[in-house]
Design a protein around this motif. Structure first.
Motif, PDB file in Angstrom:
ATOM      1  N   ASP A  90       0.826  -1.216   0.000  1.00 10.94           N
ATOM      2  CA  ASP A  90       0.000   0.000   0.000  1.00 10.94           C
ATOM      3  C   ASP A  90       0.858   1.263   0.000  1.00 10.94           C
ATOM      4  N   THR A  91       2.154   1.097   0.114  1.00  7.12           N
ATOM      5  CA  THR A  91       3.050   2.246   0.068  1.00  7.12           C
ATOM      6  C   THR A  91       2.913   2.961  -1.261  1.00  7.12           C
ATOM      7  N   ALA A  92       2.608   4.263  -1.193  1.00  7.98           N
ATOM      8  CA  ALA A  92       2.347   5.028  -2.410  1.00  7.98           C
ATOM      9  C   ALA A  92       2.104   6.486  -2.034  1.00  7.98           C
ATOM     10  N   ILE A  93       2.020   7.312  -3.051  1.00  9.82           N
ATOM     11  CA  ILE A  93       1.497   8.663  -2.874  1.00  9.82           C
ATOM     12  C   ILE A  93       0.002   8.592  -3.140  1.00  9.82           C
ATOM     13  N   TYR A  94      -0.769   9.132  -2.217  1.00 10.97           N
ATOM     14  CA  TYR A  94      -2.218   9.089  -2.308  1.00 10.97           C
ATOM     15  C   TYR A  94      -2.741  10.468  -2.679  1.00 10.97           C
ATOM     16  N   TYR A  95      -3.633  10.488  -3.662  1.00  9.49           N
ATOM     17  CA  TYR A  95      -4.182  11.730  -4.180  1.00  9.49           C
ATOM     18  C   TYR A  95      -5.703  11.734  -4.050  1.00  9.49           C
ATOM     19  N   CYS A  96      -6.256  12.868  -3.726  1.00  8.38           N
ATOM     20  CA  CYS A  96      -7.686  13.031  -3.926  1.00  8.38           C
ATOM     21  C   CYS A  96      -7.889  13.848  -5.197  1.00  8.38           C
ATOM     22  N   ALA A  97      -9.004  13.611  -5.839  1.00  4.82           N
ATOM     23  CA  ALA A  97      -9.259  14.213  -7.138  1.00  4.82           C
ATOM     24  C   ALA A  97     -10.755  14.421  -7.306  1.00  4.82           C
ATOM     25  N   ALA A  98     -11.122  15.428  -8.083  1.00 11.69           N
ATOM     26  CA  ALA A  98     -12.524  15.824  -8.208  1.00 11.69           C
ATOM     27  C   ALA A  98     -13.038  15.682  -9.627  1.00 11.69           C
ATOM     28  N   GLU A  99     -14.335  15.383  -9.703  1.00 17.00           N
ATOM     29  CA  GLU A  99     -15.024  15.218 -10.979  1.00 17.00           C
ATOM     30  C   GLU A  99     -16.505  15.457 -10.712  1.00 17.00           C
ATOM     31  N   ASN A 100     -17.272  15.688 -11.762  1.00 20.60           N
ATOM     32  CA  ASN A 100     -18.700  15.910 -11.547  1.00 20.60           C
ATOM     33  C   ASN A 100     -19.414  14.653 -11.054  1.00 20.60           C
ATOM     34  N   ALA A 101     -18.901  13.500 -11.439  1.00 22.63           N
ATOM     35  CA  ALA A 101     -19.484  12.226 -11.012  1.00 22.63           C
ATOM     36  C   ALA A 101     -18.356  11.210 -10.905  1.00 22.63           C
ATOM     37  N   CYS A 102     -18.654  10.064 -10.370  1.00 24.57           N
ATOM     38  CA  CYS A 102     -17.624   9.033 -10.187  1.00 24.57           C
ATOM     39  C   CYS A 102     -17.393   8.268 -11.486  1.00 24.57           C
ATOM     40  N   ASN A 103     -16.770   8.942 -12.439  1.00 19.28           N
ATOM     41  CA  ASN A 103     -16.460   8.328 -13.717  1.00 19.28           C
ATOM     42  C   ASN A 103     -14.985   8.005 -13.880  1.00 19.28           C
ATOM     43  N   TRP A 104     -14.235   8.252 -12.822  1.00 19.78           N
ATOM     44  CA  TRP A 104     -12.811   7.887 -12.792  1.00 19.78           C
ATOM     45  C   TRP A 104     -11.984   8.664 -13.814  1.00 19.78           C
ATOM     46  N   HIS A 105     -12.424   9.863 -14.157  1.00 10.81           N
ATOM     47  CA  HIS A 105     -11.643  10.758 -15.008  1.00 10.81           C
ATOM     48  C   HIS A 105     -11.672  12.160 -14.402  1.00 10.81           C
ATOM     49  N   PRO A 106     -11.084  12.327 -13.236  1.00 10.49           N
ATOM     50  CA  PRO A 106     -11.159  13.630 -12.562  1.00 10.49           C
ATOM     51  C   PRO A 106     -10.424  14.725 -13.297  1.00 10.49           C
ATOM     52  N   HIS A 107     -10.909  15.958 -13.065  1.00  9.50           N
ATOM     53  CA  HIS A 107     -10.309  17.108 -13.729  1.00  9.50           C
ATOM     54  C   HIS A 107      -9.453  17.943 -12.796  1.00  9.50           C
ATOM     55  N   SER A 108      -9.565  17.703 -11.506  1.00  7.51           N
ATOM     56  CA  SER A 108      -8.794  18.463 -10.523  1.00  7.51           C
ATOM     57  C   SER A 108      -8.129  17.492  -9.557  1.00  7.51           C
ATOM     58  N   TRP A 109      -6.874  17.814  -9.213  1.00  6.33           N
ATOM     59  CA  TRP A 109      -6.087  16.921  -8.371  1.00  6.33           C
ATOM     60  C   TRP A 109      -5.417  17.691  -7.247  1.00  6.33           C
ATOM     61  N   GLY A 110      -5.265  17.005  -6.126  1.00  9.74           N
ATOM     62  CA  GLY A 110      -4.413  17.532  -5.075  1.00  9.74           C
ATOM     63  C   GLY A 110      -2.960  17.184  -5.361  1.00  9.74           C
ATOM     64  N   HIS A 111      -2.080  17.621  -4.479  1.00 11.79           N
ATOM     65  CA  HIS A 111      -0.650  17.376  -4.675  1.00 11.79           C
ATOM     66  C   HIS A 111      -0.198  16.031  -4.114  1.00 11.79           C
ATOM     67  N   GLY A 112      -1.057  15.388  -3.354  1.00 14.88           N
ATOM     68  CA  GLY A 112      -0.739  14.062  -2.848  1.00 14.88           C
ATOM     69  C   GLY A 112      -0.134  14.070  -1.458  1.00 14.88           C
ATOM     70  N   THR A 113      -0.255  12.914  -0.793  1.00 16.82           N
ATOM     71  CA  THR A 113       0.355  12.714   0.513  1.00 16.82           C
ATOM     72  C   THR A 113       0.986  11.324   0.537  1.00 16.82           C
ATOM     73  N   GLN A 114       2.193  11.248   1.070  1.00 14.23           N
ATOM     74  CA  GLN A 114       2.943   9.997   1.046  1.00 14.23           C
ATOM     75  C   GLN A 114       2.508   9.076   2.181  1.00 14.23           C
ATOM     76  N   VAL A 115       2.245   7.825   1.840  1.00 13.83           N
ATOM     77  CA  VAL A 115       1.971   6.783   2.823  1.00 13.83           C
ATOM     78  C   VAL A 115       3.033   5.701   2.663  1.00 13.83           C
ATOM     79  N   THR A 116       3.706   5.399   3.757  1.00 13.19           N
ATOM     80  CA  THR A 116       4.733   4.353   3.748  1.00 13.19           C
ATOM     81  C   THR A 116       4.374   3.312   4.790  1.00 13.19           C
ATOM     82  N   VAL A 117       4.277   2.071   4.353  1.00 12.30           N
ATOM     83  CA  VAL A 117       3.952   0.969   5.254  1.00 12.30           C
ATOM     84  C   VAL A 117       5.196   0.098   5.384  1.00 12.30           C
ATOM     85  N   SER A 118       5.777   0.140   6.559  1.00 16.23           N
ATOM     86  CA  SER A 118       7.035  -0.570   6.755  1.00 16.23           C
ATOM     87  C   SER A 118       7.250  -0.833   8.233  1.00 16.23           C
ATOM     88  N   SER A 119       7.920  -1.921   8.536  1.00 15.34           N
ATOM     89  CA  SER A 119       8.273  -2.216   9.918  1.00 15.34           C
ATOM     90  C   SER A 119       9.674  -1.702  10.228  1.00 15.34           C
TER      91      SER A 119
END
Length: 119
Positions: A90-119
């Motif tokens: 699950d380690t990745a940069i996570y982004y939220c993004a906006a669209e008029n509906a949930c069509n998986w083609h957003p037009h606006s994006w955030g800059h992202g936040t890093q998630v690291t899963v590690s022991s």
């Protein structure tokens, strides 16, 4: 226009939980669906979950079914991604993004936040 800012990323151990936040600012009264995507190193960006702006219906992609949930606080213009039982993959940069509906083609994006899963 829609402006998005993610927060809440960090380092977490395998099996742990993390909640990401997306602050949504918009200058329109139109409904806005919010997606969560992620991009791991060396991999393509993938869609995870989406929540409709009309009725809070949620939609998901298969990789995270059952471990991740999406919900929103309309009063605070926030959308959240709750992640449980996190795995190293699950380690990745996570982004939220906006669209008029949930069509998986957003037009606006955030800059992202890093998630690291590690022991």
């Amino acid at each position: 226009q829609v402006h998005l800012v993610e927060s809440g990323g960090g380092l977490v151990q395998p099996g742990g939980s993390l909640r990401l936040s997306c602050k949504v600012s918009k200058d329109t009264s139109d409904y806005v669906a919010i997606h969560w995507f992620r991009q791991a190193p060396g991999k393509e960006r993938e869609g995870l979950l989406c929540i409709s702006g009309r009725d809070d219906s949620t939609y998901h992609a298969s990789p995270v079914t059952g471990r991740f949930t999406i919900f929103r606080d309309n009063a605070k213009n926030m959308v959240f991604l709750q992640m449980n039982n996190l795995k190293p993959e699950d380690t990745a940069i996570y982004y939220c993004a906006a669209e008029n509906a949930c069509n998986w083609h957003p037009h606006s994006w955030g800059h992202g936040t890093q998630v690291t899963v590690s022991s």
